[in-house]
Design an enzyme around this catalytic site. Sequence first.
Site, PDB file in Angstrom:
ATOM      1  N   GLY A 240      36.030  12.502  12.172  1.00  0.00           N
ATOM      2  CA  GLY A 240      36.621  11.216  12.526  1.00  0.00           C
ATOM      3  C   GLY A 240      37.990  10.950  11.937  1.00  0.00           C
ATOM      4  CB  SER A 241      40.757  13.051  10.625  1.00  0.00           C
ATOM      5  OG  SER A 241      40.995  13.954  11.690  1.00  0.00           O
ATOM      6  CG  ASN A 242      42.678  12.369  16.045  1.00  0.00           C
ATOM      7  OD1 ASN A 242      43.831  12.070  15.758  1.00  0.00           O
ATOM      8  ND2 ASN A 242      42.358  13.546  16.568  1.00  0.00           N
ATOM      9  CG  LEU A 313      32.937  18.422  19.448  1.00  0.00           C
ATOM     10  CD1 LEU A 313      32.426  19.375  18.380  1.00  0.00           C
ATOM     11  CD2 LEU A 313      34.342  18.803  19.890  1.00  0.00           C
ATOM     12  CE  LYS A 314      26.250  17.812  22.434  1.00  0.00           C
ATOM     13  NZ  LYS A 314      25.545  19.089  22.708  1.00  0.00           N
ATOM     14  CG  ASN A 330      39.628  14.263  24.984  1.00  0.00           C
ATOM     15  OD1 ASN A 330      39.243  13.931  23.864  1.00  0.00           O
ATOM     16  ND2 ASN A 330      39.607  15.522  25.396  1.00  0.00           N
ATOM     17  CG  HIS A 332      42.546  20.019  24.398  1.00  0.00           C
ATOM     18  ND1 HIS A 332      41.194  20.299  24.292  1.00  0.00           N
ATOM     19  CD2 HIS A 332      43.168  21.218  24.533  1.00  0.00           C
ATOM     20  CE1 HIS A 332      41.010  21.605  24.361  1.00  0.00           C
ATOM     21  NE2 HIS A 332      42.189  22.192  24.514  1.00  0.00           N
ATOM     22  CD  GLU A 402      44.445  16.637  17.343  1.00  0.00           C
ATOM     23  OE1 GLU A 402      43.540  15.810  17.573  1.00  0.00           O
ATOM     24  OE2 GLU A 402      44.212  17.837  17.082  1.00  0.00           O
TER      25      GLU A 402
END
Length: 443
Positions: A240-242, A313-314, A330, A332, A402
């Site tokens: 959860g750093s983002n 990741l799902k 999202n 990436h 990011e």
Amino acid sequence: MNYRRIPRAKSIETRQRFARTPITRGETERVSKRSALFVDRDGTIIADTHYLSDADRVRLLEGAASALSRANAAGVAVVVVTNQSGIARGLISPSQYEGVRLRMENLLQASGATIDATFHCPHLPEISGPCNCRKPALGMYEMAAEALDLDLARSAYIGDKWRDVMPALSTGGMGVLVAGGETPASDIDEARSHRSDNIGVAVTLDDAVTIALRKIEVGWSSATAPSRPRKIGVLASGGGSNLQALIDHFSGPARASGEISWVGSNQTHAKALERARDAGIPADVVSGIDDGSSILTAAERAGVDLLVLAGYLKQVPAAVVKEFKGRMINIHPALLPSFGGAGMYGQRIHASVLSAGLKITGVTVHWVDEEFDRGAVIAQWPVQVKPADTAAILAARVLATEHRIYPLVVEAVATGGITLSPGGMTAGEVEGLNADFALLLPK
């Protein structure tokens, strides 16, 4: 100033239904006046041939009719406002102007678009003396507001010159500059310098209308029609750093634009859930394999307007994609479409970049659709690959980028500065994100 009102194809019942539409979900306040798109004519709707007097030479710009028809369908008034100094100069007669106007409106009508009213200023101060109608003066807009019962503060001002969008600064509405072939570079620079004043820049009229309609939908940051911060939901699977970067960003000045209202994770012990709870944000474990009902239920409960994936990741269930189309993004850790798709996550991506011998990788923010990493790109930023890099070292450098890029993009989407057009392309720009990559080069 001259005014011509055109009968609308829509019924009065349709317009009344729009007038009763809530401003935003969950609010009970009703709109008493209509919003409008004030659209310039030459260079925005039709080709600018300079002092056009021959109706047979009228040519609609590509996509103009479909763009305006979307405003019709949304119940937003479409008002043409145009400076016609050629009349004062003696280059166009009033009857020739009327012929051109009628031809344009007939072409639009044939393509499914309707103009509510047209206004033109026939003056030139050097010849006919000062007037209050020549753009960017407000005379034409004020007359339109009185005639059509419009709210100037909840309207958009669209055109290919700075004078066409400048009235937004006085009315509290939104301006969108359509940067066409006849638009001076200085006008584009001026518009960009006013991003914080609800001024945007678009490439086409279709993009401009998309930005304007989204702004009308979500509200205005004006004294007469204050907007609430957009509620942002975040899906994360790991550390959860983002998410933390987003929490920090929207705890500062950006809090007026958005707030993190909910966090979900498919992992019971994800660090992201802990970060959320430490920040006082509601957080839930959601199933990553169901039909999407757990995500939708939790997001609905939190009143989520925008769904943000931050290391989730799902694959997002189809029902969630459908519900949040144009409202889910999202990030990436590569320059898509390279190194994307199922199974490409974490250090697998960076190891693949190194194996390919690349010198540049980067970050991509994109809309989420039904396929992994295939949604339209919103923003990209390069990251250098260094000779001594391992996958872990490169991953850390990309992640730091990011953290800088994602909050800016999320804020732009939350405020309506970035939208997904009906054609599936990204419209708008990210305020504060300078895409001049030459600035990255060593001095």
